[in-house]
Design an enzyme around this catalytic site. Structure first.
Site, PDB file in Angstrom:
ATOM      1  N   LYS A  39       0.838  -1.205   0.000  1.00  0.00           N
ATOM      2  CA  LYS A  39       0.000   0.000   0.000  1.00  0.00           C
ATOM      3  C   LYS A  39       0.869   1.250   0.000  1.00  0.00           C
ATOM      4  O   LYS A  39       1.724   1.430   0.857  1.00  0.00           O
ATOM      5  CB  LYS A  39      -0.917   0.025   1.225  1.00  0.00           C
ATOM      6  CG  LYS A  39      -1.843   1.251   1.214  1.00  0.00           C
ATOM      7  CD  LYS A  39      -2.889   1.184   2.300  1.00  0.00           C
ATOM      8  CE  LYS A  39      -2.470   1.872   3.565  1.00  0.00           C
ATOM      9  NZ  LYS A  39      -2.562   3.338   3.509  1.00  0.00           N
ATOM     10  N   ASP A  66      -3.492   4.289  -1.967  1.00  0.00           N
ATOM     11  CA  ASP A  66      -4.502   4.842  -1.053  1.00  0.00           C
ATOM     12  C   ASP A  66      -4.559   6.357  -1.237  1.00  0.00           C
ATOM     13  O   ASP A  66      -4.193   7.124  -0.353  1.00  0.00           O
ATOM     14  CB  ASP A  66      -4.112   4.454   0.382  1.00  0.00           C
ATOM     15  CG  ASP A  66      -5.275   4.584   1.346  1.00  0.00           C
ATOM     16  OD1 ASP A  66      -6.409   4.827   0.887  1.00  0.00           O
ATOM     17  OD2 ASP A  66      -5.040   4.439   2.560  1.00  0.00           O
ATOM     18  N   LYS A  68      -7.217   8.233  -1.759  1.00  0.00           N
ATOM     19  CA  LYS A  68      -8.424   8.823  -1.150  1.00  0.00           C
ATOM     20  C   LYS A  68      -8.979   9.975  -2.004  1.00  0.00           C
ATOM     21  O   LYS A  68      -9.186  11.090  -1.526  1.00  0.00           O
ATOM     22  CB  LYS A  68      -8.121   9.280   0.275  1.00  0.00           C
ATOM     23  CG  LYS A  68      -7.760   8.121   1.192  1.00  0.00           C
ATOM     24  CD  LYS A  68      -7.779   8.524   2.643  1.00  0.00           C
ATOM     25  CE  LYS A  68      -7.824   7.339   3.580  1.00  0.00           C
ATOM     26  NZ  LYS A  68      -6.621   6.485   3.576  1.00  0.00           N
ATOM     27  N   ASP A  71     -13.136  14.693  -5.393  1.00  0.00           N
ATOM     28  CA  ASP A  71     -13.154  16.004  -6.064  1.00  0.00           C
ATOM     29  C   ASP A  71     -14.270  15.948  -7.112  1.00  0.00           C
ATOM     30  O   ASP A  71     -15.057  14.997  -7.131  1.00  0.00           O
ATOM     31  CB  ASP A  71     -11.774  16.257  -6.703  1.00  0.00           C
ATOM     32  CG  ASP A  71     -11.457  17.749  -6.858  1.00  0.00           C
ATOM     33  OD1 ASP A  71     -12.373  18.512  -7.244  1.00  0.00           O
ATOM     34  OD2 ASP A  71     -10.314  18.140  -6.600  1.00  0.00           O
ATOM     35  N   THR A 127     -13.149   5.441   9.447  1.00  0.00           N
ATOM     36  CA  THR A 127     -13.330   4.838  10.782  1.00  0.00           C
ATOM     37  C   THR A 127     -13.057   5.863  11.888  1.00  0.00           C
ATOM     38  O   THR A 127     -13.393   5.631  13.037  1.00  0.00           O
ATOM     39  CB  THR A 127     -12.403   3.623  10.974  1.00  0.00           C
ATOM     40  OG1 THR A 127     -11.092   4.006  10.587  1.00  0.00           O
ATOM     41  CG2 THR A 127     -12.853   2.448  10.140  1.00  0.00           C
ATOM     42  N   ARG A 217       2.250  -1.148  10.948  1.00  0.00           N
ATOM     43  CA  ARG A 217       3.210  -1.200  12.051  1.00  0.00           C
ATOM     44  C   ARG A 217       3.317  -2.549  12.749  1.00  0.00           C
ATOM     45  O   ARG A 217       4.371  -2.854  13.299  1.00  0.00           O
ATOM     46  CB  ARG A 217       2.877  -0.089  13.047  1.00  0.00           C
ATOM     47  CG  ARG A 217       3.247   1.289  12.496  1.00  0.00           C
ATOM     48  CD  ARG A 217       2.563   2.386  13.238  1.00  0.00           C
ATOM     49  NE  ARG A 217       1.110   2.312  13.071  1.00  0.00           N
ATOM     50  CZ  ARG A 217       0.261   3.122  13.655  1.00  0.00           C
ATOM     51  NH1 ARG A 217       0.708   4.058  14.476  1.00  0.00           N
ATOM     52  NH2 ARG A 217      -1.038   3.005  13.429  1.00  0.00           N
TER      53      ARG A 217
HETATM   54  O1  C5P Z   1       0.302   0.727  11.003  1.00  0.00           O
HETATM   55  P1  C5P Z   1      -1.125   0.373  10.789  1.00  0.00           P
HETATM   56  O2  C5P Z   1      -1.371  -1.097  10.521  1.00  0.00           O
HETATM   57  O3  C5P Z   1      -2.047   0.946  11.833  1.00  0.00           O
HETATM   58  O4  C5P Z   1      -1.405   1.111   9.404  1.00  0.00           O
HETATM   59  C1  C5P Z   1      -2.585   1.093   8.814  1.00  0.00           C
HETATM   60  C2  C5P Z   1      -2.556   1.756   7.483  1.00  0.00           C
HETATM   61  O5  C5P Z   1      -3.898   1.791   7.035  1.00  0.00           O
HETATM   62  C3  C5P Z   1      -2.063   3.185   7.474  1.00  0.00           C
HETATM   63  O6  C5P Z   1      -1.413   3.409   6.222  1.00  0.00           O
HETATM   64  C4  C5P Z   1      -3.315   4.016   7.566  1.00  0.00           C
HETATM   65  O7  C5P Z   1      -3.242   5.233   6.870  1.00  0.00           O
HETATM   66  C5  C5P Z   1      -4.347   3.119   6.898  1.00  0.00           C
HETATM   67  N1  C5P Z   1      -5.709   3.265   7.421  1.00  0.00           N
HETATM   68  C6  C5P Z   1      -6.054   3.015   8.733  1.00  0.00           C
HETATM   69  N2  C5P Z   1      -7.328   3.127   9.173  1.00  0.00           N
HETATM   70  C7  C5P Z   1      -8.274   3.472   8.340  1.00  0.00           C
HETATM   71  C8  C5P Z   1      -7.967   3.731   7.006  1.00  0.00           C
HETATM   72  C9  C5P Z   1      -6.656   3.602   6.576  1.00  0.00           C
HETATM   73  O8  C5P Z   1      -5.208   2.695   9.548  1.00  0.00           O
HETATM   74  N3  C5P Z   1      -9.513   3.541   8.790  1.00  0.00           N
END
Ligand code: C5P
Length: 244
Positions: A39, A66, A68, A71, A127, A217
Site C-alpha cells: 500500500k 490509497d 483517497k 473532487d 473509521t 506497524r
Molecule cells: O500501522 P497500521 O497497521 O495501523 O497502518 C494502517 C494503514 O492503514 C495506514 O497506512 C493508515 O493510513 C491506513 N488506514 C487506517 N485506518 C483506516 C484507514 C486507513 O489505519 N480507517
C-alpha cells in the site's frame, strides 16, 4: 473467497508508511515472500511522488494506491487515469463524492491501466468518524446505514470493492456480497494497538468476510518483521472464512 488478485499468496497488503522511495522499495523487496501486496499512502505520494508506484509494480505484487480521491468527477477521472498509467492495481476514492465521481474514477483508472486489471475501492465511512463526527458534517445516518448506502453506490458504479472497518463487514456483504472488501486496523493477538482505537485480529477479519487486510506497524515495527508477517498469515489460514 479467493484473494482479490491472482498474484497474492497472502492476505497482507503491507502499508509502506515510510518517507522515501528507497525505503519503500527496500521494505517491499524484503517482505515479498510473505505479503500479498503493497500500500502506497499519501505520505509517499506527496513526498517521493507517484513514480514509487512504478518502482513497486516491477516486484510483481499488486500495488494499492490509497489516494483517497474526492473532487469533481472530471478531476478524479484524470487523477485516476494517471495512477493507472503508473501501475496502480487498486486506487481508493471516497464514496461520499457521489455516483458520477465514482464512475469517473472507474473509467479513468481503466483507461490509464490499458489492458491491465485495475479497480477502484470505495471508502465507505472513515473509521475516525463516529455518529457525532458525522453529524458535525451534516450527515445524520448512523455509520452502519451510511455504509450500506455507500456500498450500494460502489456496487452500482462498478467499483471493484470497498474499504470498511471489520465492524461493518457484515453490512457490506449483506448489500453487495461480490464486492472485494479490504480492511485496515489489524493487530495480531497481543500486539501493540498504536493509535488505532478499534482493532481486529487477522482471524476476525477473515471470519467476518474480509478479502484482504491492510497491515502496517504490526509488521514494520516488529523485532522480526518477516516472522510477524508469517504469524499473521498463519492466523488467517487458521480462521474459518465467512459463511463456512
Ligand atoms: O500501522 P497500521 O497497521 O495501523 O497502518 C494502517 C494503514 O492503514 C495506514 O497506512 C493508515 O493510513 C491506513 N488506514 C487506517 N485506518 C483506516 C484507514 C486507513 O489505519 N480507517
Amino acid at each position: 473467497m479467493n484473494f482479490p488478485d491472482e498474484r497474492m499468496r497472502s492476505p497482507i497488503i503491507l502499508a509502506l508508511d515510510v518517507p522515501t522511495a528507497e525505503q519503500a522499495v527496500r521494505l517491499a523487496n524484503d517482505s515479498a515472500e510473505v505479503v500479498g501486496g503493497y500500500k502506497v499512502g499519501l505520505e509517499l505520494l506527496m513526498g517521493p511522488g507517484p513514480g514509487v508506484i512504478g518502482a513497486l509494480s516491477e516486484l510483481d505484487l499488486p500495488v494499492f494506491v490509497d489516494a483517497k480521491l474526492h473532487d469533481i468527477p472530471n478531476t478524479v477521472q484524470e487523477a485516476a487515469r494517471w495512477l493507472g498509467r503508473w501501475g496502480a492495481r487498486w486506487v481508493t476514492a471516497h464514496a461520499a463524492g457521489g455516483s458520477a465521481m465514482l464512475s469517473g474514477a472507474v473509467k479513468g483508472l481503466a483507461e490509464g491501466a490499458g489492458g491491465r486489471r485495475a479497480g477502484i475501492l470505495a471508502i465507505t465511512v472513515l473509521t475516525s468518524l463516529d455518529e457525532s463526527g458525522l453529524a458535525q458534517t451534516g450527515v445524520t445516518l448512523s455509520p452502519g446505514k451510511l455504509t450500506a448506502k455507500r456500498t450500494r453506490l460502489a456496487s452500482e458504479t462498478d467499483c471493484e470493492g470497498v474499504i470498511s472497518s471489520v465492524r461493518e463487514l457484515g453490512v457490506v456483504s449483506g448489500v453487495a456480497p461480490d464486492l472485494v472488501t479490504i480492511t485496515p486496523g489489524i493487530r495480531p493477538r497481543g500486539a501493540d494497538h498504536h493509535d488505532q482505537a478499534r482493532v481486529a485480529t487477522p482471524g476476525e477479519a477473515r471470519a467476518k468476510g474480509a478479502s484482504a487486510i491492510v497491515v502496517g506497524r504490526a509488521i514494520t515495527t516488529a523485532a522480526d518483521p518477516i516472522e510477524a508477517a508469517m504469524q499473521i498469515n498463519q492466523e488467517w489460514r487458521a480462521a474459518l472464512p465467512a459463511g463456512s
